[in-house]
Enzyme design. Sequence first.
Site, PDB file in Angstrom:
ATOM      1  N   ARG A  73      -7.488  -1.945  -0.746  1.00  0.00           N
ATOM      2  CA  ARG A  73      -8.693  -2.912  -0.615  1.00  0.00           C
ATOM      3  C   ARG A  73     -10.054  -2.160  -0.168  1.00  0.00           C
ATOM      4  NH1 ARG A  73      -8.745  -6.315   2.783  1.00  0.00           N
ATOM      5  NH2 ARG A  73      -7.029  -5.999   3.434  1.00  0.00           N
ATOM      6  N   TYR A 201      -6.054  -0.423  -7.340  1.00  0.00           N
ATOM      7  CA  TYR A 201      -5.069  -0.181  -6.263  1.00  0.00           C
ATOM      8  C   TYR A 201      -4.662  -1.463  -6.038  1.00  0.00           C
ATOM      9  CZ  TYR A 201      -4.196  -1.680  -2.098  1.00  0.00           C
ATOM     10  OH  TYR A 201      -2.840  -1.975  -0.766  1.00  0.00           O
ATOM     11  N   LYS A 210      -4.907 -11.264  -3.392  1.00  0.00           N
ATOM     12  CA  LYS A 210      -6.345 -11.546  -2.798  1.00  0.00           C
ATOM     13  C   LYS A 210      -7.462 -12.771  -2.904  1.00  0.00           C
ATOM     14  CE  LYS A 210      -3.992  -9.500   0.427  1.00  0.00           C
ATOM     15  NZ  LYS A 210      -3.400 -10.109   1.206  1.00  0.00           N
ATOM     16  N   HIS A 230      -3.699 -16.863   4.871  1.00  0.00           N
ATOM     17  CA  HIS A 230      -3.315 -15.951   4.249  1.00  0.00           C
ATOM     18  C   HIS A 230      -1.911 -15.838   5.332  1.00  0.00           C
ATOM     19  CE1 HIS A 230      -4.181 -11.197   4.683  1.00  0.00           C
ATOM     20  NE2 HIS A 230      -3.107 -10.899   4.236  1.00  0.00           N
ATOM     21  N   SER A 252      -3.262  -7.439   7.230  1.00  0.00           N
ATOM     22  CA  SER A 252      -3.135  -7.153   6.410  1.00  0.00           C
ATOM     23  C   SER A 252      -2.526  -5.751   7.003  1.00  0.00           C
ATOM     24  CB  SER A 252      -3.780  -6.093   5.705  1.00  0.00           C
ATOM     25  OG  SER A 252      -4.223  -7.220   4.327  1.00  0.00           O
ATOM     26  N   CYS A 254      -0.018  -5.769   9.950  1.00  0.00           N
ATOM     27  CA  CYS A 254       0.762  -6.152  10.586  1.00  0.00           C
ATOM     28  C   CYS A 254       2.037  -6.834  11.551  1.00  0.00           C
ATOM     29  CB  CYS A 254      -0.217  -6.811  11.797  1.00  0.00           C
ATOM     30  SG  CYS A 254      -1.696  -6.336  12.004  1.00  0.00           S
ATOM     31  N   ASP A 281       3.211 -13.643   2.553  1.00  0.00           N
ATOM     32  CA  ASP A 281       2.231 -12.981   2.247  1.00  0.00           C
ATOM     33  C   ASP A 281       0.900 -14.109   2.597  1.00  0.00           C
ATOM     34  OD1 ASP A 281      -0.204 -10.971   2.386  1.00  0.00           O
ATOM     35  OD2 ASP A 281      -0.510 -11.241   0.576  1.00  0.00           O
ATOM     36  N   ARG A 375       2.444   1.702  -1.155  1.00  0.00           N
ATOM     37  CA  ARG A 375       3.026   0.453  -1.363  1.00  0.00           C
ATOM     38  C   ARG A 375       4.518  -0.421  -1.851  1.00  0.00           C
ATOM     39  NH1 ARG A 375       0.247  -4.426   0.961  1.00  0.00           N
ATOM     40  NH2 ARG A 375      -0.786  -3.363   2.522  1.00  0.00           N
TER      41      ARG A 375
HETATM   42  O1  SAT Z   1      -3.486  -4.344  -1.399  1.00  0.00           O
HETATM   43  S1  SAT Z   1      -3.566  -5.592  -0.433  1.00  0.00           S
HETATM   44  O2  SAT Z   1      -5.399  -6.615  -0.750  1.00  0.00           O
HETATM   45  O3  SAT Z   1      -2.728  -6.604  -1.742  1.00  0.00           O
HETATM   46  C1  SAT Z   1      -2.466  -6.207   0.465  1.00  0.00           C
HETATM   47  C2  SAT Z   1      -2.897  -6.093   1.554  1.00  0.00           C
HETATM   48  O4  SAT Z   1      -4.299  -5.905   2.100  1.00  0.00           O
HETATM   49  O5  SAT Z   1      -2.918  -7.306   2.723  1.00  0.00           O
HETATM   50 MN    MN Z   2      -1.920  -9.655   3.417  1.00  0.00          MN
END
Ligand code: SAT
Ligand code: MN
Length: 593
Positions: A73, A201, A210, A230, A252, A254, A281, A375
């Site tokens: 991101r 991405y 998100k 979140h 993210s 963690c 998530d 991922r």
């Molecule tokens: O790439 S995402 O934003 O969906 C995953 C994350 O950063 O938690």
């Molecule tokens: Mn996340």
Amino acid sequence: MESKLTKNPSLLAWLDEKVELLKPSEIVWIDGSKEQIDALKAEAVETGEMIKLNEELLPDCYLHRTAENDVARVEARTLICTTKEEDAGPTNHWMDPTECHKMLDEIAAGSYQGRTMYIIPYSMGPVGSPLAKIGIEVTDSIYVVLNMNIMTRVGKKVLDVLGDSDDWVRGLHCKCNVDPENRWIVQFPEENSIVSVNSAYGGNVLLGKKCFALRIASYLGKNEGWQAEHMLILGLQKPDGEIKYICAAFPSACGKTNLAMLIPPEGYQKKGYKVWCVGDDISWIRKGKDGRLYAINPENGFFGVAPGTNMKSNPNALKSTMQGTIFTNVCHNLDNNTVWWEGLDKNPPTNAIDWKGNPWNGAESEEKGAHPNSRFTAPAVNCPCISDQFENPDGVPISAFVFGGRREKLTPLVYQSKDWNHGVFVGSIMGSETTAAATGAVGVVRRDPMAMLPFCGYNMGDYWKHWIEIGKTLDPDKAPKIFNVNWFRKDDEGNFLWPGFGDNLRVLDWIIDRCDGKVDAQETAIGYLPYAKDINLEGLDMTEEELDKILDVDKAAWEEELAGVEELYAKFGDKLPQELADELAEVKAALKD
Ligand code: SAT
Ligand code: MN
């Protein structure tokens, strides 16, 4: 000729506008049928956009590589466009909506020429659930279609529920030429719309995740009296069979996915403990008829970090990726046409292609085979511990909220807030060492209130106020209790002081016992801490004295920490709720005692 799947006037009018702007060569409505999805997979393989993996070892699995400059991101290029800048707040990037639309239209104009426009109707949450919401994403990327098909509920059935309503989130994605200089991820909360250009991405382009389920939904939640957070959702089953649900917020990368799918330590398993995963998530949370808070997971799959996922750290996640999964930016093992990443096992392939697409020999290379933010996109139904409440349209009742971050020092293993408002304070002061999930430096502490810093679709001062207002509507006996955890404490040599992973259940067990009023705690300046004797260490190579080291409150260090919190709070001026200023003053005074 395209065959339109709906007569919805607001949707058709919006699509006409987009066709006019983007000039696609073809238009395809995603109906969600297996035939259509299979045909798109075949097409993506033919064009090289995806690589089909070993059908025997990884049935229906694919590998995709993004551009090297497009692997996470981009927070500096993520905008919240509200009429008034103050409504986006000091922690979001803002642009005037009219100006921003003009800029984005110029970038997007004609960008679908020679390409296909895919129209994806999707539901966040079980289709038709009173807690669910509908979105339409238009994209020129098959990869996005196939990922959305895993991460959300997609197809004609969603349009049937939508009917003629104009209550749906508009999402436009244009891959363009993935130019980082013209990459923008933009939310227009007042228009219920999202535009994403020049990226391919995950978090930037799977607009249900998100962009919608957190940024737009948090704004909707403020106006409609609910919350988008979140947070993972897990069910902890005790030996008597009762299941208590916990929502937990971490930044993210963690370990939310690991915690959500935790396998209890052996001793606990024998006693009959089990963890059920509802989500890893995002949580949408609303008060139920009985006065308790209920949460659903709006997603339908897991977009998990691959590196570090293995049979020990998270067997349930690994098993979830064994079929129907799309891998992004991992390493391709050419010997058996499977995938590999750092931390999967100790046998890196020697005949492989790295995430950048170059030949790679794991026995010799100094470079990583998989990107640190590579991922897997895996269907939730694959997960061996998926909760039987996953599809419950009314969600699950929440007993505890847990906040946490990645902190080598300072923050104790676990502590409980004194009450709701103090709990909101505890969430608001969260700080965490940064990870590879966003571009930028890794490993520096940044304040990340409620793990929502990059995901709150409006002024965070108003967001805190919303938390406080929600608390006022709850009977204290029914309100979830609020905790903070930190699995990441290290000694001065850099060794972890807590084993983490499955052993985190020991802490969850204490949390639920606190919710049930079954165990005492010691009152400190920052909140209630466990007595070391009350965390079960059976089967662990750890003494109560060692545990005590991470159940400490270093008053001087906390005073320093709170100075950082004051700096954050100061940014909000009169948007900072008085309740939080009061909580801060109270903790500061208690630290002086
Ligand atoms: O790439 S995402 O934003 O969906 C995953 C994350 O950063 O938690
Ligand atoms: Mn996340």
